[in-house]
Design a protein around this motif. Structure first.
Motif, mmCIF file in Angstrom:
data_model
loop_
_atom_site.group_PDB
_atom_site.id
_atom_site.type_symbol
_atom_site.label_atom_id
_atom_site.label_comp_id
_atom_site.label_asym_id
_atom_site.label_seq_id
_atom_site.Cartn_x
_atom_site.Cartn_y
_atom_site.Cartn_z
ATOM 1 N N LEU A 244 44.449 39.700 35.053
ATOM 2 C CA LEU A 244 44.894 38.314 34.880
ATOM 3 C C LEU A 244 43.716 37.450 34.436
ATOM 4 C CD1 LEU A 244 47.117 37.864 38.077
ATOM 5 C CD2 LEU A 244 47.852 38.439 35.761
ATOM 6 N N PHE A 245 43.986 36.586 33.464
ATOM 7 C CA PHE A 245 42.970 35.651 32.984
ATOM 8 C C PHE A 245 43.581 34.257 32.991
ATOM 9 C CE2 PHE A 245 40.614 33.145 30.008
ATOM 10 C CZ PHE A 245 39.300 33.574 30.141
ATOM 11 N N GLY A 246 42.962 33.345 33.750
ATOM 12 C CA GLY A 246 43.477 31.988 33.837
ATOM 13 C C GLY A 246 42.419 30.987 33.426
ATOM 14 N N ASP B 271 30.068 39.404 29.566
ATOM 15 C CA ASP B 271 30.195 39.249 31.018
ATOM 16 C C ASP B 271 31.630 39.502 31.459
ATOM 17 O OD1 ASP B 271 27.511 38.599 31.234
ATOM 18 O OD2 ASP B 271 27.874 36.430 31.157
ATOM 19 N N ILE B 272 32.586 38.961 30.707
ATOM 20 C CA ILE B 272 33.998 39.129 31.048
ATOM 21 C C ILE B 272 34.420 40.584 30.876
ATOM 22 C CG2 ILE B 272 36.359 38.467 30.446
ATOM 23 C CD1 ILE B 272 35.217 35.748 29.560
ATOM 24 N N LEU B 273 34.032 41.188 29.744
ATOM 25 C CA LEU B 273 34.401 42.587 29.493
ATOM 26 C C LEU B 273 33.765 43.523 30.518
ATOM 27 C CD1 LEU B 273 34.179 42.748 25.588
ATOM 28 C CD2 LEU B 273 36.246 42.842 26.997
ATOM 29 N N ASP B 274 32.496 43.281 30.854
ATOM 30 C CA ASP B 274 31.828 44.115 31.862
ATOM 31 C C ASP B 274 32.526 43.999 33.204
ATOM 32 O OD1 ASP B 274 29.983 45.000 30.030
ATOM 33 O OD2 ASP B 274 28.392 43.611 30.651
ATOM 34 N N ARG C 57 35.747 45.995 32.996
ATOM 35 C CA ARG C 57 35.436 47.436 32.980
ATOM 36 C C ARG C 57 35.067 47.922 34.378
ATOM 37 N NH1 ARG C 57 32.212 46.260 28.124
ATOM 38 N NH2 ARG C 57 33.438 46.800 26.264
ATOM 39 N N ASN C 58 34.223 47.164 35.068
ATOM 40 C CA ASN C 58 33.811 47.550 36.416
ATOM 41 C C ASN C 58 34.985 47.514 37.392
ATOM 42 O OD1 ASN C 58 31.133 47.901 35.609
ATOM 43 N ND2 ASN C 58 30.586 45.781 36.081
ATOM 44 N N ALA C 59 35.856 46.502 37.215
ATOM 45 C CA ALA C 59 37.042 46.431 38.078
ATOM 46 C C ALA C 59 37.947 47.626 37.838
ATOM 47 C CB ALA C 59 37.783 45.130 37.802
ATOM 48 N N THR D 57 41.254 41.843 45.735
ATOM 49 C CA THR D 57 41.164 42.035 44.291
ATOM 50 C C THR D 57 39.878 41.425 43.742
ATOM 51 O OG1 THR D 57 43.569 41.857 44.192
ATOM 52 C CG2 THR D 57 42.380 41.693 42.114
ATOM 53 N N PRO D 58 39.142 42.126 42.875
ATOM 54 C CA PRO D 58 37.921 41.556 42.287
ATOM 55 C C PRO D 58 38.220 40.290 41.473
ATOM 56 C CG PRO D 58 38.032 43.922 41.895
ATOM 57 C CD PRO D 58 39.361 43.519 42.437
ATOM 58 N N ILE D 59 37.403 39.277 41.657
ATOM 59 C CA ILE D 59 37.582 37.996 40.964
ATOM 60 C C ILE D 59 36.272 37.607 40.292
ATOM 61 C CG2 ILE D 59 38.129 35.535 41.219
ATOM 62 C CD1 ILE D 59 39.709 36.243 43.722
ATOM 63 N N LEU D 60 36.365 37.164 39.045
ATOM 64 C CA LEU D 60 35.236 36.580 38.334
ATOM 65 C C LEU D 60 35.565 35.127 38.046
ATOM 66 C CD1 LEU D 60 32.544 36.706 36.700
ATOM 67 C CD2 LEU D 60 33.945 37.338 34.713
ATOM 68 N N MET D 61 34.652 34.219 38.404
ATOM 69 C CA MET D 61 34.801 32.805 38.091
ATOM 70 C C MET D 61 33.718 32.399 37.099
ATOM 71 S SD MET D 61 35.689 31.050 41.761
ATOM 72 C CE MET D 61 35.763 29.455 40.933
#
Length: 198
Positions: free
Chosen positions: A29-31, A186-189, A192-194, A128-132
């Motif tokens: 998911l991307f918000g 950063d987003i793709l990494d 990928r890690n998730a 769930t892994p989250i990136l902000m």
């Protein structure tokens, strides 16, 4: 607006579950901005099979600010109607530079938005892994202070798989500039890690 919103969420959930069942693929998911608020709402559904979530330019707002916004939009909707363009709020939300090409959101939209934001809780199912991500020079609605507040709220709610990146040379036009820098990688990494962790 609230009923329509929940019906849309239910439809979206059913589509996601169908795709997961049919193709057996992970869901990311991307918000972004307002979409980040919708994504937070979706996260409260404990059975969402998301492998990773990225929240861009979104945050947690003080309850007093939401109450004031709701009161203001309620008064204006009584005076001008729910379908009238909320010019002052649009200027605050989009900024003067981007207002010309921005959608003309109405008082009814902002009333539904503020009411929905009051019910959002910092929750993610199954840790769930989250990136902000956000820019250091974001305008008022996506100011890094609000992003940090959301990050801290997730941490306080025992969500540990969360990473925050504040780009020092960016504003709220994260995806409107020619030079993205390290942000796409950063987003793709992260995704990928998730994926590798699932």
């Amino acid at each position: 607006p609230t009923r329509r919103s929940s019906d849309l969420d239910l439809l979206q959930m059913n589509i996601m579950k169908y795709l997961v069942h049919k193709y057996d693929l992970p869901v990311f998911l991307f918000g972004y901005g307002y979409g980040g608020i919708i994504t937070q709402s979706i996260l409260q559904q404990s059975d969402i099979p998301a492998a990773g979530i990225c929240l861009a330019n979104t945050g947690k707002y003080p309850i007093l600010l939401l109450k004031l916004g709701l009161f203001f939009t309620w008064i204006c909707s009584k005076c001008f109607g729910q379908n009238a363009p909320a010019n002052i709020l649009n200027r605050i939300a989009f900024g003067r530079r981007r207002l010309r090409g921005a959608p003309k959101c109405t008082y009814g939209f902002y009333m539904a938005l503020f009411r929905g934001m009051e019910t959002i809780k910092p929750y993610a199912p199954f840790d769930t892994p989250i990136l902000m991500i956000c820019g250091a020079h974001d305008s008022f609605p996506s100011n890094p202070r609000f992003s940090r507040a959301l990050y801290n709220a997730y941490r306080d709610n025992d969500i540990m798989q969360i990473t925050m990146i504040i780009y020092p040379d960016r504003n709220d036009n994260l995806f409107m500039e020619m030079n993205f820098g390290s942000m796409p990688n950063d987003i793709l990494d992260f995704f990928r890690n998730a994926l590798a962790g699932n």
